[in-house]
Write a protein that holds these residues in place. Structure first.
Motif, PDB file in Angstrom:
ATOM      1  N   ALA A   1       0.829  -1.205   0.000  1.00 38.60           N
ATOM      2  CA  ALA A   1       0.000   0.000   0.000  1.00 38.60           C
ATOM      3  C   ALA A   1       0.861   1.253   0.000  1.00 38.60           C
ATOM      4  O   ALA A   1       0.567   2.221  -0.717  1.00 38.60           O
ATOM      5  N   GLY A   2       1.924   1.247   0.765  1.00 36.13           N
ATOM      6  CA  GLY A   2       2.839   2.389   0.784  1.00 36.13           C
ATOM      7  C   GLY A   2       3.496   2.608  -0.561  1.00 36.13           C
ATOM      8  O   GLY A   2       3.629   3.742  -1.035  1.00 36.13           O
ATOM      9  N   PHE A   3       3.909   1.516  -1.212  1.00 35.24           N
ATOM     10  CA  PHE A   3       4.525   1.618  -2.529  1.00 35.24           C
ATOM     11  C   PHE A   3       3.540   2.199  -3.536  1.00 35.24           C
ATOM     12  O   PHE A   3       3.870   3.126  -4.283  1.00 35.24           O
ATOM     13  N   LEU A   4       2.320   1.659  -3.561  1.00 34.24           N
ATOM     14  CA  LEU A   4       1.309   2.156  -4.503  1.00 34.24           C
ATOM     15  C   LEU A   4       0.959   3.613  -4.230  1.00 34.24           C
ATOM     16  O   LEU A   4       0.815   4.415  -5.163  1.00 34.24           O
ATOM     17  N   LEU A   5       0.836   3.967  -2.987  1.00 32.01           N
ATOM     18  CA  LEU A   5       0.514   5.342  -2.631  1.00 32.01           C
ATOM     19  C   LEU A   5       1.622   6.298  -3.047  1.00 32.01           C
ATOM     20  O   LEU A   5       1.356   7.378  -3.576  1.00 32.01           O
ATOM     21  N   SER A   6       2.878   5.887  -2.874  1.00 31.29           N
ATOM     22  CA  SER A   6       3.978   6.752  -3.279  1.00 31.29           C
ATOM     23  C   SER A   6       4.017   6.921  -4.795  1.00 31.29           C
ATOM     24  O   SER A   6       4.327   7.996  -5.294  1.00 31.29           O
ATOM     25  N   ARG A   7       3.679   5.882  -5.533  1.00 32.53           N
ATOM     26  CA  ARG A   7       3.636   5.973  -6.996  1.00 32.53           C
ATOM     27  C   ARG A   7       2.519   6.914  -7.445  1.00 32.53           C
ATOM     28  O   ARG A   7       2.726   7.713  -8.363  1.00 32.53           O
ATOM     29  N   VAL A   8       1.383   6.820  -6.821  1.00 30.55           N
ATOM     30  CA  VAL A   8       0.241   7.674  -7.191  1.00 30.55           C
ATOM     31  C   VAL A   8       0.539   9.125  -6.862  1.00 30.55           C
ATOM     32  O   VAL A   8       0.291  10.030  -7.665  1.00 30.55           O
ATOM     33  N   LEU A   9       1.106   9.381  -5.707  1.00 33.11           N
ATOM     34  CA  LEU A   9       1.355  10.738  -5.268  1.00 33.11           C
ATOM     35  C   LEU A   9       2.562  11.385  -5.954  1.00 33.11           C
ATOM     36  O   LEU A   9       2.659  12.608  -6.008  1.00 33.11           O
ATOM     37  N   SER A  10       3.465  10.569  -6.492  1.00 31.31           N
ATOM     38  CA  SER A  10       4.633  11.139  -7.151  1.00 31.31           C
ATOM     39  C   SER A  10       4.303  11.614  -8.569  1.00 31.31           C
ATOM     40  O   SER A  10       5.101  12.280  -9.198  1.00 31.31           O
ATOM     41  N   GLY A  11       3.126  11.268  -9.076  1.00 31.49           N
ATOM     42  CA  GLY A  11       2.681  11.763 -10.377  1.00 31.49           C
ATOM     43  C   GLY A  11       3.191  10.960 -11.549  1.00 31.49           C
ATOM     44  O   GLY A  11       3.163  11.406 -12.678  1.00 31.49           O
ATOM     45  N   ARG A  12       3.626   9.787 -11.346  1.00 36.97           N
ATOM     46  CA  ARG A  12       4.125   8.961 -12.449  1.00 36.97           C
ATOM     47  C   ARG A  12       3.044   8.132 -13.030  1.00 36.97           C
ATOM     48  O   ARG A  12       2.138   7.696 -12.603  1.00 36.97           O
TER      49      ARG A  12
END
Length: 76
Positions: free
Chosen positions: A65-76
């Motif tokens: 969940a942390g990995f997915l959230l960081s990907r979504v929030l980083s704008g990639r």
């Protein structure tokens, strides 16, 4: 004078009806709020039990969940 009294009585009845409806609405909202609070407490307890019983799986879910959230929030 009689018309003024009738108008005043009608206004008082309208105010009483609005106050009664507002009171009923407040009671219903309070009851629903209490139900939501109880549901939240029950869900939190179920989560605690799950994490306690499945620590490795819980850790994996948290990492994913942390990995997915960081990907979504980083704008990639």
């Amino acid at each position: 004078m009689e018309k003024i009294d009738k108008a005043a009585n009608s206004a008082n009845e309208a105010v009483d009806n609005v106050a009664s409806a507002a009171n009923q609405t407040a009671e219903a909202l309070s009851e629903k709020g209490e139900q939501l609070k109880n549901a939240e407490q029950q869900m939190m307890e179920e989560c605690r039990v799950y994490v306690r019983d499945n620590p490795i799986t819980s850790l994996g879910i948290a990492v994913a969940a942390g990995f997915l959230l960081s990907r979504v929030l980083s704008g990639r």
